[in-house]
Write an enzyme that holds these catalytic residues in place. Structure first.
Site, PDB file in Angstrom:
ATOM      1  N   SER A 171       0.807  -1.217   0.000  1.00  0.00           N
ATOM      2  CA  SER A 171       0.000   0.000   0.000  1.00  0.00           C
ATOM      3  C   SER A 171       0.845   1.274   0.000  1.00  0.00           C
ATOM      4  O   SER A 171       0.368   2.334  -0.409  1.00  0.00           O
ATOM      5  CB  SER A 171      -0.949   0.013   1.201  1.00  0.00           C
ATOM      6  OG  SER A 171      -0.236  -0.178   2.409  1.00  0.00           O
ATOM      7  N   ASP A 231      -3.966   5.928  11.678  1.00  0.00           N
ATOM      8  CA  ASP A 231      -3.005   5.487  10.667  1.00  0.00           C
ATOM      9  C   ASP A 231      -1.747   6.348  10.720  1.00  0.00           C
ATOM     10  O   ASP A 231      -1.753   7.513  10.312  1.00  0.00           O
ATOM     11  CB  ASP A 231      -3.651   5.569   9.280  1.00  0.00           C
ATOM     12  CG  ASP A 231      -2.751   5.033   8.165  1.00  0.00           C
ATOM     13  OD1 ASP A 231      -1.582   4.723   8.441  1.00  0.00           O
ATOM     14  OD2 ASP A 231      -3.238   4.926   7.026  1.00  0.00           O
ATOM     15  N   HIS A 284       0.791   5.266   6.603  1.00  0.00           N
ATOM     16  CA  HIS A 284       0.574   5.827   5.272  1.00  0.00           C
ATOM     17  C   HIS A 284       0.688   7.348   5.326  1.00  0.00           C
ATOM     18  O   HIS A 284       0.921   7.914   6.399  1.00  0.00           O
ATOM     19  CB  HIS A 284      -0.785   5.392   4.732  1.00  0.00           C
ATOM     20  CG  HIS A 284      -0.923   3.908   4.594  1.00  0.00           C
ATOM     21  ND1 HIS A 284      -1.538   3.121   5.542  1.00  0.00           N
ATOM     22  CD2 HIS A 284      -0.485   3.061   3.633  1.00  0.00           C
ATOM     23  CE1 HIS A 284      -1.489   1.851   5.172  1.00  0.00           C
ATOM     24  NE2 HIS A 284      -0.854   1.782   4.018  1.00  0.00           N
TER      25      HIS A 284
END
Length: 362
Positions: free
Chosen positions: A118, A338, A341
């Protein structure tokens, strides 16, 4: 909300004062710096610091159709914007500003593919947005088939693709068990015939519990329930390196490896021991160095790449991401909190600006 805004403003003022003091100190050290070795005076794209630039960001993430919802931090309610205003300044060199038209002209007729997890997707989305913003009148097509996303610009014959493959080696299901075959790559054919390949693999190797996506490792005929994570990573990365050396023509294809992107889940790493995550962080870490931990995968990656017959170019993004504790979606994403990311627009735009500069020099 007023208190939060005020706190952010004071933090920004403090950051700027610290930056000015540091620059004054650096000017005073000029004589000593000039006496250092020649190596310290060489351009290094991956060593530097983040400086404020009012012209940033270079695009609006909310207006880009390629950004995953979990990375669209402003649209998801993040109300601070200072994190969008920083530009990477490498040590002893300058980065050419990104030009989508020049990028497409320079890569006319070429295929560019990001392969990885990702975070590889994070970089692909960033480049897609940079191009979309930079050449808005240029026609494009977008397709997504299974693990492959493809953004094409027919006028230039350029395709910018992302292929999801977090381990690079094979993950198969056998007898109801998920087996990670560390010495096997059976789907590498999708990488052939591509002009620029940017590989990435690391974070999936560190997952445990419900996030772990395998049950066993396999090397040759031997099955292992347990193995050191970095030992397994090294075997797999060596398998990938041998595949690249055997199957990719370096005269046709340029190969890059995206280095390890930082996670900010412990404030002690940036001298704030009471902070538990990246939540609420609004400014980068000042300076040229990160005070916290190093990642064991860094040594593995560099050790494998240096032994390649035709070494892949390491996009060594670890330091520049370590300094950006403010750049994550945090609570403004899709995955709870998160801190791995990156918001878009944001830090991955710099990865692509560096890639752009390297490809221009070729």
């Amino acid at each position: 909300m007023f208190k939060t805004t005020l706190r952010t403003a004071f933090a920004a003022i403090f950051f700027l004062l610290t930056l000015l003091i540091s620059q004054a100190h650096d000017n005073g050290e000029g004589t000593r710096r000039r006496s250092r070795s020649r190596q310290s005076n060489e351009c290094n794209l991956f060593k530097g610091s983040w400086i404020m630039d009012p012209s940033y960001p270079i695009y609006n993430g909310s207006e880009c159709p390629f950004v995953d919802s979990g990375l669209n931090c402003q649209k998801n309610g993040r109300d601070d914007t200072m994190y969008l205003k920083f530009r990477w300044q490498p040590h002893r060199c300058a980065l050419a500003s990104f030009s989508g038209k020049r990028f497409l002209r320079r890569n006319r007729g070429k295929k560019i593919m990001f392969v990885g997890d990702s975070l590889s997707s994070n970089q692909w989305q960033s480049l897609a947005c940079m191009l979309f913003h930079s050449v808005p009148s240029t026609k494009h097509t977008f397709t997504r088939e299974g693990p492959l996303s493809n953004l094409s610009f027919p006028e230039y014959g350029v395709s910018v693709m992302y292929l999801k493959n977090g381990f690079l080696v094979d993950l198969v299901v056998e007898k109801e068990s998920r087996v990670l075959k560390l010495d096997s790559i059976s789907r590498g054919g999708k990488w052939e015939g591509v002009d620029v390949l940017i590989f990435n693999s690391y974070h999936w190797w560190t997952h445990s519990g419900s996030l772990q996506t395998w049950d066993y490792y396999q090397v040759g005929e031997e099955i292992y329930k347990n193995m050191g994570r970095m030992e397994a990573y090294k075997i797999a990365l060596t398998t990938w390196a041998k595949w690249v050396d055997s199957n990719i023509n370096p005269n046709k294809t340029r190969v890059f490896f995206q280095g390890i992107s930082a996670i900010h889940d412990e404030g002690k790493d940036w001298n704030e021991p009471n902070v538990r995550s990246c939540e609420g962080q609004t400014l980068p870490i000042h300076g040229l160095h990160f005070p916290g931990k190093r990642y064991p995968g860094q040594h593995v990656v560099k050790g494998v790449l240096v032994k390649m017959k035709n070494p892949a170019y390491l996009l060594d993004i670890t330091l520049l991401t370590q300094l950006r504790k403010d750049g994550h979606p945090s609570i403004y994403g899709d995955e709870g909190r998160d801190c791995s990311h990156w918001c878009l627009a944001g830090v991955p735009d710099t990865w692509n600006q560096i890639l752009y500069n390297i490809l221009l020099k070729k």
